[in-house]
Scaffold this motif. Structure first.
Motif, PDB file in Angstrom:
ATOM      1  N   ILE A  17       0.837  -1.213   0.000  1.00 45.90           N
ATOM      2  CA  ILE A  17       0.000   0.000   0.000  1.00 45.90           C
ATOM      3  C   ILE A  17       0.870   1.260   0.000  1.00 45.90           C
ATOM      4  CG2 ILE A  17      -1.843   1.286   1.165  1.00 45.90           C
ATOM      5  CD1 ILE A  17      -2.828  -1.445   0.250  1.00 45.90           C
ATOM      6  N   PRO A  36      -7.079  11.307  -1.852  1.00 41.72           N
ATOM      7  CA  PRO A  36      -8.374  10.696  -2.171  1.00 41.72           C
ATOM      8  C   PRO A  36      -8.627   9.437  -1.341  1.00 41.72           C
ATOM      9  CG  PRO A  36      -6.795  10.338  -3.961  1.00 41.72           C
ATOM     10  CD  PRO A  36      -6.137  11.264  -2.978  1.00 41.72           C
ATOM     11  N   LYS A  41      -3.913   6.758   3.458  1.00 38.41           N
ATOM     12  CA  LYS A  41      -3.723   7.685   4.587  1.00 38.41           C
ATOM     13  C   LYS A  41      -3.874   6.956   5.930  1.00 38.41           C
ATOM     14  CE  LYS A  41      -7.123  10.414   3.346  1.00 38.41           C
ATOM     15  NZ  LYS A  41      -7.626   9.615   2.193  1.00 38.41           N
ATOM     16  N   SER A  42      -4.968   6.215   6.069  1.00 37.78           N
ATOM     17  CA  SER A  42      -5.179   5.497   7.339  1.00 37.78           C
ATOM     18  C   SER A  42      -4.145   4.399   7.520  1.00 37.78           C
ATOM     19  CB  SER A  42      -6.586   4.892   7.391  1.00 37.78           C
ATOM     20  OG  SER A  42      -7.544   5.920   7.392  1.00 37.78           O
TER      21      SER A  42
HETATM   22  P1  ADP Z   1      -7.438   6.096   2.998  1.00 39.88           P
HETATM   23  O1  ADP Z   1      -7.370   6.224   4.471  1.00 39.88           O
HETATM   24  O2  ADP Z   1      -6.535   7.015   2.264  1.00 39.88           O
HETATM   25  O3  ADP Z   1      -8.845   6.206   2.475  1.00 39.88           O
HETATM   26  P2  ADP Z   1      -6.670   3.341   3.490  1.00 39.88           P
HETATM   27  O4  ADP Z   1      -5.333   3.410   4.086  1.00 39.88           O
HETATM   28  O5  ADP Z   1      -7.822   3.120   4.398  1.00 39.88           O
HETATM   29  O6  ADP Z   1      -6.919   4.626   2.580  1.00 39.88           O
HETATM   30  O7  ADP Z   1      -6.684   2.195   2.399  1.00 39.88           O
HETATM   31  C1  ADP Z   1      -5.684   2.068   1.409  1.00 39.88           C
HETATM   32  C2  ADP Z   1      -5.804   0.713   0.732  1.00 39.88           C
HETATM   33  O8  ADP Z   1      -5.428  -0.301   1.650  1.00 39.88           O
HETATM   34  C3  ADP Z   1      -7.211   0.379   0.281  1.00 39.88           C
HETATM   35  O9  ADP Z   1      -7.129  -0.317  -0.928  1.00 39.88           O
HETATM   36  C4  ADP Z   1      -7.712  -0.516   1.394  1.00 39.88           C
HETATM   37  O10 ADP Z   1      -8.694  -1.405   0.922  1.00 39.88           O
HETATM   38  C5  ADP Z   1      -6.456  -1.235   1.815  1.00 39.88           C
HETATM   39  N1  ADP Z   1      -6.500  -1.623   3.230  1.00 39.88           N
HETATM   40  C6  ADP Z   1      -6.349  -0.817   4.292  1.00 39.88           C
HETATM   41  N2  ADP Z   1      -6.469  -1.505   5.441  1.00 39.88           N
HETATM   42  C7  ADP Z   1      -6.714  -2.785   5.099  1.00 39.88           C
HETATM   43  C8  ADP Z   1      -6.929  -3.992   5.829  1.00 39.88           C
HETATM   44  N3  ADP Z   1      -6.910  -4.011   7.172  1.00 39.88           N
HETATM   45  N4  ADP Z   1      -7.130  -5.131   5.139  1.00 39.88           N
HETATM   46  C9  ADP Z   1      -7.146  -5.124   3.781  1.00 39.88           C
HETATM   47  N5  ADP Z   1      -6.944  -4.025   3.032  1.00 39.88           N
HETATM   48  C10 ADP Z   1      -6.728  -2.875   3.666  1.00 39.88           C
END
Ligand code: ADP
Ligand code: MG
Ligand code: MG
Length: 246
Positions: A17, A36, A41-42
Motif C-alpha cells: 500500500i 483521495p 492515509k489510514s
Molecule cells: P485512505 O485512508 O486514504 O482512504 P486506506 O489506508 O484506508 O486509505 O486504504 C488504502 C488501501 O489499503 C485500500 O485499498 C484498502 O482497501 C487497503 N486496506 C487498508 N487496510 C486494510 C486492511 N486491514 N485489510 C485489507 N486491506 C486494507
C-alpha cells in the motif's frame, strides 16, 4: 520532539500500500496529510501506531532519532506518540475512567494517582470536549457515536499529553460546533515540543487549524508537498489533477 518517516513502504494482507513515504513532523508544526479515498492515509496512521496487521516492508520511522519502526504500540506511546484506542475490542467492558487511568499510569510509571482527583480532572475535561459526565462510567467503545468517539480522542490527548499526535479523520462525523471545539483544543495544545499530523480527506478542518505543511498521498505515495495554499487548491479542484501528477 521530531517524527521522521524515511522511505517507508508497507503492506496489509500481502498487498503493498505505501511506497517510499517521506515525511518529517517537528515540535511546533501542524502537518496535514490529504488524499483521495483509498490512497493509504489510514494505512500510514496504522503503521505509525504499530497496528499488527500492517507490515513495514522498507524504510524506517524515528522518534527523536530513536528507531521505532518495529516497536510495540505501548513502546511508541511511552516514547510520546499518540494512540487513540485502536483495538476497542480488547478494552470492551473497561470503564472509561479505568481505561484512562491505566493508560496514564503506563505512560507515567511511578507517579502516584489519587483516583478521586484523576476522575475529577477527567470530568472537567469531558465538559471541555462536550461529553456528558455520565460517560465516565461507560465502557470504552460502548455504543459511542462517531462524534463521541472523536471527542473522546481529544480528551485522551489532553489527559495523556503526547508529543506527536496523529489524528485520522478527526473531522468526520462532527458538526460545525464540535469541529470548532476540536480545532480550539488542538491549537491550544500545540507548543514547540508538540507536533500534529492531521489526516483528512476534506479541507474543512484546515480552515480552523491552518497547517504549515500539506502533503498529498495518492496511490500510497506522496505526490506533492506544499503549504496551506495546496489544500485551498484541492478544495477548488479536487484530487484529479494530482492523480495525473502521480
Ligand atoms: P485512505 O485512508 O486514504 O482512504 P486506506 O489506508 O484506508 O486509505 O486504504 C488504502 C488501501 O489499503 C485500500 O485499498 C484498502 O482497501 C487497503 N486496506 C487498508 N487496510 C486494510 C486492511 N486491514 N485489510 C485489507 N486491506 C486494507
Ligand atoms: Mg478511507
Ligand atoms: Mg482513511
Amino acid at each position: 520532539m521530531i517524527l521522521e518517516i524515511n522511505n517507508l513502504s508497507a503492506s496489509v494482507e500481502g498487498k503493498e500500500i505505501l511506497k517510499n513515504v517521506n515525511l518529517t513532523v517537528k515540535g511546533g508544526e501542524i502537518h496535514a496529510l490529504m488524499g483521495p479515498n483509498g490512497a493509504g492515509k489510514s494505512t500510514l496512521g496504522n503503521v505509525l501506531i504499530g497496528h499488527p496487521d500492517y507490515k513495514v516492508t522498507g524504510g524506517n520511522v524515528l522518534l527523536d532519532g530513536k528507531d521505532i519502526t518495529f516497536a510495540t504500540p505501548e513502546e511508541r506511546a511511552r516514547a510520546g506518540l499518540f494512540l487513540a484506542f485502536q483495538s476497542p475490542v480488547a478494552v470492551e467492558g473497561v470503564r472509561i475512567s479505568t481505561f484512562l487511568r491505566i493508560a496514564y499510569s503506563n505512560l507515567h510509571p511511578g507517579e502516584k494517582i489519587v483516583i478521586s482527583e484523576f476522575n475529577k480532572k477527567v470530568k472537567s475535561l469531558m465538559k471541555t470536549v462536550g461529553l456528558d459526565e455520565s460517560f465516565i462510567s461507560r465502557s470504552v467503545n460502548d455504543g459511542f457515536s462517531g462524534g463521541e468517539r472523536k471527542r473522546f480522542e481529544i480528551l485522551q490527548m489532553m489527559i495523556l499529553k503526547p508529543k506527536i499526535i496523529i489524528l485520522d479523520e478527526i473531522d468526520s462525523g462532527l458538526d460545525v460546533d464540535a469541529l470548532r471545539m476540536v480545532a480550539e483544543q488542538i491549537r491550544s495544545y500545540l507548543n514547540n515540543d508538540v507536533g500534529f499530523l492531521i489526516i483528512t480527506h476534506y479541507q474543512r478542518i484546515l480552515k480552523d487549524i491552518p497547517p504549515q505543511f500539506v502533503h498529498v498521498l495518492v496511490n500510497g505515495t506522496i505526490v506533492m508537498n506544499g503549504d496551506k495554499s495546496l489544500s485551498d487548491k484541492i478544495e477548488e479542484e479536487g484530487y484529479d489533477w494530482l492523480k495525473e501528477v502521480a
